[in-house]
Scaffold this active site. Structure first.
Site, PDB file in Angstrom:
ATOM      1  N   CYS A 183       0.841  -1.181   0.000  1.00  0.00           N
ATOM      2  CA  CYS A 183       0.000   0.000   0.000  1.00  0.00           C
ATOM      3  C   CYS A 183       0.884   1.242   0.000  1.00  0.00           C
ATOM      4  CB  CYS A 183      -0.955   0.089   1.186  1.00  0.00           C
ATOM      5  SG  CYS A 183      -2.146  -1.236   1.280  1.00  0.00           S
ATOM      6  N   ARG A 225       4.115  -0.378  -4.678  1.00  0.00           N
ATOM      7  CA  ARG A 225       3.792  -0.909  -3.353  1.00  0.00           C
ATOM      8  C   ARG A 225       2.495  -1.718  -3.337  1.00  0.00           C
ATOM      9  NH1 ARG A 225       6.773   1.513   0.687  1.00  0.00           N
ATOM     10  NH2 ARG A 225       5.253   0.854   2.209  1.00  0.00           N
ATOM     11  N   TRP A 260      -2.509  -2.775  -1.627  1.00  0.00           N
ATOM     12  CA  TRP A 260      -2.175  -4.194  -1.697  1.00  0.00           C
ATOM     13  C   TRP A 260      -3.060  -4.855  -0.650  1.00  0.00           C
ATOM     14  CZ3 TRP A 260      -0.019  -8.045   1.490  1.00  0.00           C
ATOM     15  CH2 TRP A 260       0.413  -9.194   0.819  1.00  0.00           C
ATOM     16  N   ASN A 296      -1.646   2.016   5.458  1.00  0.00           N
ATOM     17  CA  ASN A 296      -0.739   0.956   5.009  1.00  0.00           C
ATOM     18  C   ASN A 296      -0.411   0.105   6.238  1.00  0.00           C
ATOM     19  OD1 ASN A 296       1.481  -0.508   3.962  1.00  0.00           O
ATOM     20  ND2 ASN A 296       2.885   1.141   4.523  1.00  0.00           N
ATOM     21  N   GLY A 297      -0.420  -1.232   6.099  1.00  0.00           N
ATOM     22  CA  GLY A 297      -0.099  -2.087   7.245  1.00  0.00           C
ATOM     23  C   GLY A 297      -1.357  -2.683   7.848  1.00  0.00           C
ATOM     24  N   GLU A 310      17.262 -18.167  -7.041  1.00  0.00           N
ATOM     25  CA  GLU A 310      16.884 -16.819  -7.471  1.00  0.00           C
ATOM     26  C   GLU A 310      16.260 -16.850  -8.872  1.00  0.00           C
ATOM     27  OE1 GLU A 310      16.444 -13.983  -6.499  1.00  0.00           O
ATOM     28  OE2 GLU A 310      17.009 -12.509  -8.005  1.00  0.00           O
ATOM     29  N   LYS A 331      12.532 -15.570  -9.781  1.00  0.00           N
ATOM     30  CA  LYS A 331      12.289 -14.517 -10.768  1.00  0.00           C
ATOM     31  C   LYS A 331      11.257 -14.995 -11.788  1.00  0.00           C
ATOM     32  CE  LYS A 331      14.530 -11.054  -9.574  1.00  0.00           C
ATOM     33  NZ  LYS A 331      14.370 -11.533  -8.222  1.00  0.00           N
ATOM     34  N   GLU A 353       7.640 -15.441 -10.272  1.00  0.00           N
ATOM     35  CA  GLU A 353       6.914 -14.246  -9.823  1.00  0.00           C
ATOM     36  C   GLU A 353       6.458 -13.358 -10.972  1.00  0.00           C
ATOM     37  OE1 GLU A 353       9.051 -11.587  -7.169  1.00  0.00           O
ATOM     38  OE2 GLU A 353      10.897 -11.882  -8.270  1.00  0.00           O
ATOM     39  N   HIS A 356      17.665 -37.001  -5.554  1.00  0.00           N
ATOM     40  CA  HIS A 356      16.899 -37.383  -4.357  1.00  0.00           C
ATOM     41  C   HIS A 356      15.409 -37.058  -4.494  1.00  0.00           C
ATOM     42  CE1 HIS A 356      20.492 -38.454  -2.154  1.00  0.00           C
ATOM     43  NE2 HIS A 356      21.041 -37.307  -2.518  1.00  0.00           N
ATOM     44  N   LYS A 365       6.059  -4.528  -3.955  1.00  0.00           N
ATOM     45  CA  LYS A 365       7.422  -4.349  -3.472  1.00  0.00           C
ATOM     46  C   LYS A 365       7.322  -3.819  -2.036  1.00  0.00           C
ATOM     47  CE  LYS A 365      11.735  -2.936  -5.489  1.00  0.00           C
ATOM     48  NZ  LYS A 365      12.172  -4.288  -5.852  1.00  0.00           N
TER      49      LYS A 365
HETATM   50  C1  F6R Z   1      11.841 -10.892  -5.508  1.00  0.00           C
HETATM   51  C2  F6R Z   1      11.790  -9.799  -4.572  1.00  0.00           C
HETATM   52  C3  F6R Z   1      11.356 -10.085  -3.170  1.00  0.00           C
HETATM   53  C4  F6R Z   1      12.175  -9.256  -2.181  1.00  0.00           C
HETATM   54  C5  F6R Z   1      11.683  -9.488  -0.750  1.00  0.00           C
HETATM   55  C6  F6R Z   1      12.537  -8.737   0.257  1.00  0.00           C
HETATM   56  O1  F6R Z   1      12.263 -10.469  -6.776  1.00  0.00           O
HETATM   57  O2  F6R Z   1      12.052  -8.672  -4.915  1.00  0.00           O
HETATM   58  O3  F6R Z   1      11.458 -11.446  -2.893  1.00  0.00           O
HETATM   59  O4  F6R Z   1      13.517  -9.615  -2.305  1.00  0.00           O
HETATM   60  O5  F6R Z   1      10.354  -9.071  -0.637  1.00  0.00           O
HETATM   61  O6  F6R Z   1      12.519  -7.367   0.015  1.00  0.00           O
HETATM   62  P1  F6R Z   1      13.602  -6.414   0.661  1.00  0.00           P
HETATM   63  O7  F6R Z   1      14.924  -6.772   0.066  1.00  0.00           O
HETATM   64  O8  F6R Z   1      13.169  -5.017   0.299  1.00  0.00           O
HETATM   65  O9  F6R Z   1      13.578  -6.668   2.139  1.00  0.00           O
END
Ligand code: F6R
Length: 606
Positions: free
Chosen positions: A2, A27, A74, A98-99, A478, A482, A485, A501, A601
């Site tokens: 948010c 966000r 969000w 937010n939260g 990773e 990527k 997501e 395994h 994010k």
């Molecule tokens: C994946 C991604 C998320 C963040 C995670 C932690 O591409 O971006 O998995 O890495 O939400 O976010 P930060 O680093 O801001 O604590």
């Protein structure tokens, strides 16, 4: 999680807030809304879905007024409908939030008992009703806020607009971020300084637990039930030029291409220009550290897994890497004198913040590795190591990740020297390998057409397996994250040695297997895994260097030949092709790489 914004201006406020919300849409983008005051009367527009929906509503029904609040959501409590979109209004009060208000159920029950009717499923609405009730009972908005704050539990930030109060915004933060912007006869508030960048660079950061009264003439900050406190004004380093997409289709594409600079700037900041060596930041500069505990989430957690290899093998320090969301609620046994490293791009992930606090409770000193210097995690730590990736907007982290890896590798080299584990000759060779990385990453970025061709096939897969050993294992994790997501293709990262395994049962001719195999100490074993995949008809996508390609490549495979680098720094380089594969697969599938479904994010809920 948010984005919230508020403004007291002398110009039409709705377009200005819409613009700020565009910078906050990273966000969350489940719904959006604005409320303004015109002649003391509240007006509100809301729409489900991305900001474009709200823009259409505003085009049809513009909002008057010079003071207002805005929100991009969000969803946590209640589905992403118009009714659940913020701002939430009760009587004279409008709130964006937010939260999570954790005790919302008890507060709601109390209000319902008095006959209050709720119009949404959100936790936010209780804030609007409680403030409105207090104002109706004769309190000033400021008195109502002072009475409310001790009653709220949880981690949140919110901004309040009150009908009839054209020169007033109330704002509060507990664990969730909030920045106040001071203009010339104007005042602003937003989830971060980036949102406010084109409006002002004069920023006052609220501390955890602060609440504030904003007027056009300035801001007053309080704690608890109204104890005044002073917070310094700072000049934000974020400029409005940093917050656009430039000529790129997506922020993610732009940020992938910014990696040579992000790595170079991070190195420049971490390595002393005189000696070329990294300075070890406190608390890691203490002698005889018995153990390092890394706490992080998502991609930052994978950077931590990579760092464990470096810290153990270069510096000889026992290192554990913990998912922040798990660590915070565990009774971890940590040695006195140990150090925790909290890794977070945003510096605001609530899980990581809570893990940091838990580590402190368990007697650890904490180093923050963050990309946002003013963030909560940076401010609550004993020492800070900064990545210099610049603002990252794509929901999938890219340039911040390679910058984190770069800083962590430089740190491990410095610790290796300080602990007498690494010769100066080897340390110099490793630092040179790091300094050469921006150039090597630039070379990878020149072969985009090749990545697009492979992504064309990848985008048609139902499941994809990523394999790597040793230093390549976290990058396999990773790569899978990527891909899933931003393309919604099911992908799993596995330690190559674990394939036999279990996951080997999945392999058939429909299953692409991305194998990370730089020629390093693990190469021969990984080579066996490549043969095992081929023997079961799996489609191999091999990421390797020239020597690896000559040894392993076969005509039926996709082989991506990467520059040859010191194996120790290879994970930083190999993080880039897995980003490119995921990005172009998303473009091929037509999914939104910058705003993938259900994600946001900066995750500031638990
Ligand atoms: C994946 C991604 C998320 C963040 C995670 C932690 O591409 O971006 O998995 O890495 O939400 O976010 P930060 O680093 O801001 O604590």
């Amino acid at each position: 999680m948010c984005g919230i914004v508020g403004a007291l201006t002398d110009r039409p406020v709705a377009p200005l807030m819409l613009d700020a919300l565009r910078r906050l849409e990273y966000r969350g983008y489940d719904s959006a809304g604005l409320a303004t005051l015109a002649d003391g009367v509240l007006h509100r527009r809301r729409a489900a879905g991305k900001l474009a929906g709200l823009e259409a509503v505003l085009a049809a029904e513009p909002l008057p007024g010079t003071s207002g609040i805005g929100h991009t959501r969000w969803a946590t409590h209640g589905p992403p409908t118009v009714a659940n979109a913020h701002p939430h209004v009760a009587g004279r009060v409008a709130v964006v939030h937010n939260g999570i208000i954790e005790n919302h159920a008890a507060l709601k029950a109390e209000l319902k008992a008095e006959g209050v009717v709720f119009t949404s499923d959100t936790d936010t609405e209780v804030v609007a009703h409680l403030l409105d009730r207090a104002i109706r009972h004769g309190q000033t908005p400021q008195e109502a806020m002072a009475a409310l704050m001790p009653r709220l539990a949880g981690a949140f930030a919110f901004v309040v607009l009150v009908a009839g109060e054209d020169d007033l915004l109330l704002a509060a933060r507990r664990a969730s971020p909030l920045a106040i912007g001071l203009g010339d006869g104007e005042a602003f508030v937003g989830s971060d300084a980036v949102a406010l960048a084109p409006l002002t660079r004069r920023i006052v950061y609220l501390e955890d637990g602060d609440w504030a009264v904003l007027r056009r003439g300035g801001v007053r900050v309080f704690r608890d039930a109204g104890v005044p406190v002073e917070r310094p004004e700072q000049i934000s380093t974020v400029t409005s030029a940093m917050v656009g997409k430039g000529n790129y289709r997506h922020f993610m594409e732009k940020e992938i291409h910014e990696q040579p600079e992000a790595i170079a700037h991070t190195l420049h900041a971490v390595l002393d220009p005189g000696t070329g060596r990294a300075t070890i930041p406190p608390p890691l500069d203490a002698p005889g550290i018995p153990k390092i505990t890394i706490v992080a989430a998502g991609t930052s957690y994978y950077a931590g897994l990579t760092a464990r290899y470096w810290l153990e093998s270069l510096a000889g320090i026992a290192t554990e890497v913990e998912l922040a969301s798990e660590f915070r609620d565990r009774d971890a046994v940590l040695p006195p004198g140990g150090v925790a490293i909290a890794i977070s791009q945003s510096g605001e992930s609530l899980d990581t913040l809570m893990a940091l606090r838990r580590a402190k409770e368990l007697g650890q000193k904490v180093l923050a590795l963050v990309n946002v210097p003013e963030s909560t995690i940076a401010r609550e730590s004993d020492g800070v190591l900064l990545t210099r990736a610049g603002p990252e907007f794509g929901v999938a982290s890219t340039k911040a990740t390679t910058a984190q890896l770069t800083a962590l590798c430089a740190l491990a080299i410095a610790l290796g020297r300080a602990h007498g584990r690494l010769s100066e000759e080897r340390a110099t060779a490793l630092r040179e390998a790091l300094v050469g990385l921006p150039g090597r990453v630039g070379e990878v970025l020149q072969h985009e057409a090749h990545f697009m061709r492979i992504a064309h096939d990848l985008a048609r897969a139902r499941d994809v397996l990523y394999l790597g050993r040793g230093l390549s294992y976290p990058i396999a994790l990773e790569g899978a994250l990527k891909l899933k997501e931003i393309t919604y293709i099911h992908a799993e990262g596995y330690a190559a040695g674990e394939m036999k395994h279990g996951p080997i049962a999945l392999i058939d001719e429909t299953m692409p297997v991305v194998i990370l195999a730089p020629t390093d100490g693990w190469f021969e074993k990984t080579a066996s895994n490549v043969s095992e995949v081929r023997a079961r008809g799996g489609k191999v996508i091999l990421l390797t260097d020239a020597a690896g390609a000559a040894r392993l490549g076969e005509p039926g495979d996709h082989v991506i030949v990467l520059p040859t680098v010191d194996p120790m720094v290879a994970p930083i380089l190999y993080a880039v092709p897995v980003q490119l594969l995921a990005y172009y697969a998303a473009v091929e599938k037509g999914t939104d790489a910058d705003q993938p479904r259900n994600l946001a994010k900066s995750v500031t809920v638990e």
